[in-house]
Design an enzyme around this catalytic site. Structure first.
Site, PDB file in Angstrom:
ATOM      1  N   SER A   1       3.545  -2.536  10.462  1.00 18.75           N
ATOM      2  CA  SER A   1       5.045  -2.578  10.420  1.00 18.75           C
ATOM      3  C   SER A   1       5.595  -3.890   9.853  1.00 18.75           C
ATOM      4  O   SER A   1       6.532  -4.298  10.723  1.00 18.75           O
ATOM      5  CB  SER A   1       5.248  -2.179  11.823  1.00 18.75           C
TER       6      SER A   1
ATOM      7  N   HIS B   1      -9.421   1.718   4.967  1.00 21.57           N
ATOM      8  CA  HIS B   1      -8.106   1.729   5.740  1.00 21.57           C
ATOM      9  C   HIS B   1      -8.130   2.611   6.951  1.00 21.57           C
ATOM     10  O   HIS B   1      -9.143   3.584   6.819  1.00 21.57           O
ATOM     11  CB  HIS B   1      -7.077   2.156   4.738  1.00 21.57           C
TER      12      HIS B   1
ATOM     13  N   GLY C   1       2.827  -1.294   4.416  1.00 21.06           N
ATOM     14  CA  GLY C   1       2.969   0.115   3.966  1.00 21.06           C
ATOM     15  C   GLY C   1       4.480   0.698   3.433  1.00 21.06           C
ATOM     16  O   GLY C   1       5.003   0.497   2.468  1.00 21.06           O
ATOM     17  N   GLY C   2       5.247   1.005   4.732  1.00 18.35           N
ATOM     18  CA  GLY C   2       6.608   1.586   4.485  1.00 18.35           C
ATOM     19  C   GLY C   2       7.527   0.721   3.958  1.00 18.35           C
ATOM     20  O   GLY C   2       8.114   1.606   2.893  1.00 18.35           O
TER      21      GLY C   2
ATOM     22  N   GLU D   1      -5.568  -4.639  10.730  1.00 19.65           N
ATOM     23  CA  GLU D   1      -4.439  -3.583  10.820  1.00 19.65           C
ATOM     24  C   GLU D   1      -4.670  -2.937  12.252  1.00 19.65           C
ATOM     25  O   GLU D   1      -5.410  -1.931  12.203  1.00 19.65           O
ATOM     26  CB  GLU D   1      -4.368  -2.731   9.533  1.00 19.65           C
TER      27      GLU D   1
ATOM     28  N   GLY E   1       2.839   2.274  10.780  1.00 19.76           N
ATOM     29  CA  GLY E   1       3.698   3.108  10.698  1.00 19.76           C
ATOM     30  C   GLY E   1       4.541   3.631  11.777  1.00 19.76           C
ATOM     31  O   GLY E   1       5.214   4.693  11.904  1.00 19.76           O
TER      32      GLY E   1
ATOM     33  N   ASN F   1       0.913  -0.960  -0.253  1.00 24.61           N
ATOM     34  CA  ASN F   1      -0.123   0.115   0.015  1.00 24.61           C
ATOM     35  C   ASN F   1       0.889   1.276   0.079  1.00 24.61           C
ATOM     36  O   ASN F   1       1.599   1.425   1.025  1.00 24.61           O
ATOM     37  CB  ASN F   1      -0.866  -0.036   1.413  1.00 24.61           C
ATOM     38  N   TRP F   2       1.096   2.051  -1.081  1.00 24.34           N
ATOM     39  CA  TRP F   2       1.890   2.921  -1.467  1.00 24.34           C
ATOM     40  C   TRP F   2       1.486   4.424  -0.618  1.00 24.34           C
ATOM     41  O   TRP F   2       1.991   5.367  -0.686  1.00 24.34           O
ATOM     42  CB  TRP F   2       2.349   3.133  -2.935  1.00 24.34           C
ATOM     43  N   LYS F   3       0.114   4.383  -0.245  1.00 22.47           N
ATOM     44  CA  LYS F   3      -0.353   5.682   0.537  1.00 22.47           C
ATOM     45  C   LYS F   3      -0.287   6.635  -0.742  1.00 22.47           C
ATOM     46  O   LYS F   3      -0.356   6.380  -1.767  1.00 22.47           O
ATOM     47  CB  LYS F   3       0.232   5.749   1.583  1.00 22.47           C
TER      48      LYS F   3
ATOM     49  N   GLU G   1      -6.284   4.982   7.938  1.00 19.18           N
ATOM     50  CA  GLU G   1      -6.039   6.457   7.463  1.00 19.18           C
ATOM     51  C   GLU G   1      -7.495   7.109   7.156  1.00 19.18           C
ATOM     52  O   GLU G   1      -7.915   8.194   7.169  1.00 19.18           O
ATOM     53  CB  GLU G   1      -5.020   6.568   6.747  1.00 19.18           C
TER      54      GLU G   1
HETATM   55  P1  PGA Z   1       3.165   0.164   7.635  1.00 12.75           P
HETATM   56  O1  PGA Z   1       1.468   0.358   6.929  1.00 12.75           O
HETATM   57  O2  PGA Z   1       3.263  -1.044   7.050  1.00 12.75           O
HETATM   58  O3  PGA Z   1       3.782   1.312   7.206  1.00 12.75           O
HETATM   59  O4  PGA Z   1       2.646   0.280   9.110  1.00 12.75           O
HETATM   60  C1  PGA Z   1       0.827  -0.562   6.781  1.00 12.75           C
HETATM   61  C2  PGA Z   1      -0.543  -0.180   6.184  1.00 12.75           C
HETATM   62  O5  PGA Z   1      -1.095   0.893   6.553  1.00 12.75           O
HETATM   63  O6  PGA Z   1      -1.288  -0.687   5.341  1.00 12.75           O
END
Ligand code: PGA
Length: 256
Positions: free
Chosen positions: A216, A98, A237-238, A170, A176, A11-13, A100
């Site tokens: 993470s 998600h 994500g990251g 999640e 993050g 997930n590149w956000k 966010e």
């Molecule tokens: P993260 O994000 O791996 O950076 O913790 C995961 C996500 O939000 O899907």
């Protein structure tokens, strides 16, 4: 029952312009060539980068996901993107709900429900995200929160093909933050979600739905998470933003 095929999804956000996305995808295609792995691989770029990623990934094992969609098929909804638009751009999956989006953009369990329906209507596989906050975990109400998110998000929707319905657990406190849930914490929740799904839609459906863990995930913690019976992959994500990290997760988490 045969093991569910895992998914590793990046997930590149709101990262990567179209140029950066093209460079990443060419690198990923090249790095994956000749490697064997047991998972489906997905990347979820920002909308503007979807076409270039689809084009660079053609003929490779990399699938493409949207990060969100609107619940209507078209209309006067400035700034929104429909399921048909994603589908025609080459997406086969879409992330829905998600944390966010819940935290910053007013996403609710009931909008999630409408979006899952829109995904099905447009032949997209929903990746339905849910998870508790740190306060909720510390208050001891994790299962209660997840039960509500799952039941309301699903509503009356029937899951015709459980291979085409994906859940991502999640925990908000792990996203993050570098603070991954332990494999034991994640497995406990995944087993709970599968039991809840069995109660709502039957054992056969629950046994076939993939439940991904997100929060993470890194090359050095993915293998232990993937050993857990009810963890069927990762939403990353990251660590999905660099080819070497993402390939490391695929290689460590899903060896052939
Ligand atoms: P993260 O994000 O791996 O950076 O913790 C995961 C996500 O939000 O899907």
């Amino acid at each position: 029952m045969a093991r569910r095929q895992p998914i590793i999804a990046g997930n590149w956000k709101m990262f990567k312009t179209a140029g950066q996305a093209a460079e990443f995808t060419r690198g990923l295609v090249a790095d994956l060539k000749g490697r064997e792995f047991s998972c489906e691989i997905l990347v979820a770029p920002p909308f503007t980068s979807i076409p270039v990623v689809v084009s660079c990934a053609t003929g490779s094992p990399i699938g493409v996901s949207g990060q969100n969609l609107h619940w209507e098929d078209e209309g006067a909804f400035t700034g929104e993107v429909s399921g048909a638009m994603l589908r025609e751009s080459g997406c086969s999956y879409v992330i829905i709900g998600h944390s966010e989006r819940r935290q910053f953009f007013g996403e609710t369990d009931s909008s999630v429900n409408k979006k899952i329906l829109a995904a099905f209507r447009n032949d997209l596989v929903p990746i339905f995200c849910l998870g508790e906050t740190l306060d909720e975990r510390e208050a001891g109400i994790t299962f209660q929160i997840l039960r509500g998110q799952l039941a309301t998000g699903l509503g009356a929707i029937s899951i015709e093909d459980p291979k085409r319905f994906v859940i991502a657990y999640e925990p908000v406190w792990a996203i993050g933050t570098g603070r991954t849930a332990t494999p034991e914490q994640a497995q406990e929740v995944h087993a709970f979600l599968r039991d809840e799904l069995a109660r709502l839609r039957g054992h056969e459906v629950a046994g076939a739905v993939r439940i991904l863990y997100g929060g993470s995930v890194k090359p050095d913690n993915v293998a232990r998470l993937m050993e857990c019976e009810d963890i069927d992959g990762g939403l990353v994500g990251g660590a999905s933003l660099q080819v070497s990290d993402f390939v490391g997760i695929i290689a460590q988490g899903c060896p052939a």
